[in-house]
Design an enzyme around this catalytic site. Structure first.
Site, mmCIF file in Angstrom:
data_model
loop_
_atom_site.group_PDB
_atom_site.id
_atom_site.type_symbol
_atom_site.label_atom_id
_atom_site.label_comp_id
_atom_site.label_asym_id
_atom_site.label_seq_id
_atom_site.Cartn_x
_atom_site.Cartn_y
_atom_site.Cartn_z
ATOM 1 N N ARG A 153 65.085 119.621 62.400
ATOM 2 C CA ARG A 153 65.741 120.801 62.681
ATOM 3 C C ARG A 153 67.201 120.443 62.721
ATOM 4 O O ARG A 153 68.150 121.407 62.470
ATOM 5 C CB ARG A 153 65.216 121.355 64.239
ATOM 6 C CG ARG A 153 65.420 122.921 64.135
ATOM 7 C CD ARG A 153 64.697 123.582 65.269
ATOM 8 N NE ARG A 153 63.196 123.231 64.809
ATOM 9 C CZ ARG A 153 62.560 123.981 64.196
ATOM 10 N NH1 ARG A 153 63.247 124.760 63.488
ATOM 11 N NH2 ARG A 153 61.298 123.924 63.624
ATOM 12 N N HIS B 297 63.922 129.918 45.140
ATOM 13 C CA HIS B 297 62.811 128.791 45.388
ATOM 14 C C HIS B 297 61.986 129.306 46.822
ATOM 15 O O HIS B 297 61.876 128.617 47.913
ATOM 16 C CB HIS B 297 63.319 127.422 45.707
ATOM 17 C CG HIS B 297 63.846 126.902 44.422
ATOM 18 N ND1 HIS B 297 63.252 126.870 43.245
ATOM 19 C CD2 HIS B 297 65.180 126.367 44.010
ATOM 20 C CE1 HIS B 297 63.971 126.332 42.136
ATOM 21 N NE2 HIS B 297 65.189 126.090 42.770
ATOM 22 N N ASP C 229 25.470 149.590 48.276
ATOM 23 C CA ASP C 229 24.450 150.071 47.429
ATOM 24 C C ASP C 229 23.248 149.148 47.852
ATOM 25 O O ASP C 229 23.518 147.899 47.889
ATOM 26 C CB ASP C 229 24.736 150.363 46.163
ATOM 27 C CG ASP C 229 23.742 151.097 45.011
ATOM 28 O OD1 ASP C 229 22.648 151.098 45.415
ATOM 29 O OD2 ASP C 229 24.451 151.845 44.548
ATOM 30 N N LYS D 141 16.786 140.499 35.453
ATOM 31 C CA LYS D 141 15.952 139.265 35.597
ATOM 32 C C LYS D 141 14.961 139.540 34.484
ATOM 33 O O LYS D 141 14.263 138.088 33.829
ATOM 34 C CB LYS D 141 15.027 139.265 36.962
ATOM 35 C CG LYS D 141 14.010 138.194 37.232
ATOM 36 C CD LYS D 141 13.279 138.001 38.686
ATOM 37 C CE LYS D 141 12.238 137.176 38.749
ATOM 38 N NZ LYS D 141 11.654 136.810 39.885
#
Length: 501
Positions: free
Chosen positions: A422, A263, A127, A139
């Site tokens: 790892r 978790h 718009d 305003k």
């Protein structure tokens, strides 16, 4: 002057809901109404006189309706200051009608985006005139009342009628504040769309608490799009994190599957031909961690499965549907949270707070498949191992790094999650499987990232693993390949790393 009488109104709205009562009340108090396009047609169809804006601009609507109100005759009438003699002189000089009330809403931009309409349809719902009218009237709230949403009609009329056709300054300022909220949210949604970010949401869902009981928590978004809570206590911050994780895991599987999340990580997951067997085998991986966890199915829950699930304590159970008897059974404990999940498409981007801002990235939408596999060892995985490697890689993708996933026959045997090494992740997974009496002989292993050394491959081999899937990409890949070749293991590379921090 604090209280101002409304003599003129400019009305131009997309939604006509509730408009009839508003314009009839204005007409009853002899307010002169000006309007545009479809709004003008609607008002006149009610038998209420209204003047086309074209008559005061002396200019037609152009560009397919893109330009209707963008004219000094309109904005001068909104922005003039009644306390400023020069303003009043100028509008008199140019024959500009002063507006006391502006009723304007905005094109449905967010609704158009969510409906999946074309790029051009979305662009046309940005718009320009409406947003400009709203900002101008807000305003100049000292002299103009701005109604910027059909949801404000009742509140406006209550005030307007109690003040006998007038508005006071405090109310006009309140309307202006709401107008700027609406306009800023609208612009923010447009910015997000142009930036390929998820649309922001104004909906806020209160939570029991945050990550810990001493922290407040809330969810910003529309949970009703994702699920319907059928029973149980109020959701917590951690509940939603686990639900999000559970749905991410399930989103990888077309087969009937059950995942148990604790978790944010899967402590059990199995794909089977029916929900009862999926639940039974998912629980085997870690029945201890399942206590107090989140249980999720991608298929409706029957009574037999509900009876089995009720044998343990859980926080939340999610499924796309429930048999009536199953639901009655599951609801028997009032604090259990039972949730019916709806089909939905996750946001394409992920966002999380970091430092004094946000980290935004594309969602990891890649799912490893056999087409990705690069066979790097002399021994190739069997057909069943390929299926298990894909299964394991799907779980690995959604499990916290560093992660190792061990699986066999479409069942999670164990996972090592969130480790700084790892090797530690692998040892954690092996220990878990051994703790719950699950054999790793002939199982497969998936890693979310490459192996910089062959140590994980060696440990896995010694535990009974026979096939491995990993992204590859280490400068020392050949060391792992050599070990596999020397010990008759199969290894495939995918070329895709799936870190999840």
């Amino acid at each position: 002057m604090s209280v101002k009488k409304i003599k003129t109104a400019l009305i131009s709205v997309f939604y006509k809901d509730g408009l009839e009562r508003l314009v009839r009340e204005l007409r009853d108090k002899n307010v002169e109404i000006f309007s545009t396009g479809g709004t003008l047609d609607y008002i006149q169809s009610l038998g209420i006189p209204a003047t086309s804006v074209k008559e005061i601009t002396e200019f037609p609507e152009i560009l397919g309706g893109r330009v209707k109100t963008l004219h000094p005759a309109v904005f001068g009438g909104i922005l003039r200051r009644d306390s400023n003699p020069d303003d009043l002189l100028q509008i008199s000089q140019y024959g500009i009608t002063p507006f006391d009330l502006v009723v304007v809403d905005l094109y449905p931009f967010e609704e158009t985006v969510k409906s999946g309409k074309s790029h051009q349809d979305i662009i046309e719902k940005i718009d320009i005139g409406g947003i400009s009218l709203i900002r101008a009237a807000a305003k100049n709230f000292t002299d103009v009342a701005i109604v910027s949403s059909r949801f404000q009609y009742d509140r406006f009329l209550e005030h307007y009628l109690s003040y006998e056709g007038c508005t006071d300054l405090d109310f006009r300022k309140e309307l202006a504040r709401e107008a700027f909220r609406i306009s800023s949210s609208y612009d923010r949604a447009i910015f997000h769309w142009f930036s390929d970010l998820p649309l922001p949401s104004e909906k806020v869902h209160s939570l029991r608490y945050g990550e810990n009981p001493h922290q407040r928590g809330w969810f910003e978004g529309d949970l009703s799009e994702i699920f319907t809570q059928l029973s149980g206590k109020e959701l917590s911050y951690n509940n939603l994190l686990d639900i999000d994780a559970a749905l991410a895991y399930l989103g990888e599987f077309d087969e009937t599957s059950c995942v148990i999340v604790k978790h944010n990580n899967a402590c059990g997951l199995a794909s089977r031909t029916d929900v009862f067997q999926a639940w039974t085998d998912a629980l085997k991986a870690d029945p201890v961690s399942a206590f107090g966890g989140i249980i999720a199915f991608n298929a409706p829950v029957d009574t037999k499965t509900a009876e089995a699930v009720s044998g343990i304590f859980f926080e939340v159970l999610l499924a796309p549907g429930f048999d009536s008897e199953a639901l009655e059974l599951l609801r028997s404990k009032k604090n259990r949270i039972i949730v019916q999940i709806h089909p939905f498409v996750p946001n394409r981007l992920t966002k999380r707070s970091a430092l004094n801002g946000y980290l935004v990235q594309d969602r990891d939408l890649h799912t490893d498949s056999a087409e990705d596999f690069k066979y790097v060892t002399r021994k190739k995985p069997t057909h069943q191992e390929v299926k298990d490697l894909i299964f394991a890689s799907k779980i690995s993708k959604h499990t916290r790094s560093n992660t190792i996933v061990l699986a066999k026959d479409h069942m999670l045997l164990a996972a090592g999650t969130g480790q700084t090494s790892r090797v530690d992740a692998l040892r954690q997974a092996i220990l878990k499987a051994q703790t719950f009496g699950l054999s790793l002989q002939g199982a497969v292993m998936a890693s979310d990232a490459f192996f910089p050394f062959p140590d994980c491959v060696e440990i896995a081999h010694q535990a009974g693993i026979t096939a491995i899937v990993q992204p590859g990409g280490s400068i020392k890949d050949q060391l792992s390949i050599d070990y596999c070749n020397q010990h008759d293991l199969a290894m495939v590379f995918t070329g895709f790393r799936h870190f999840k921090h």
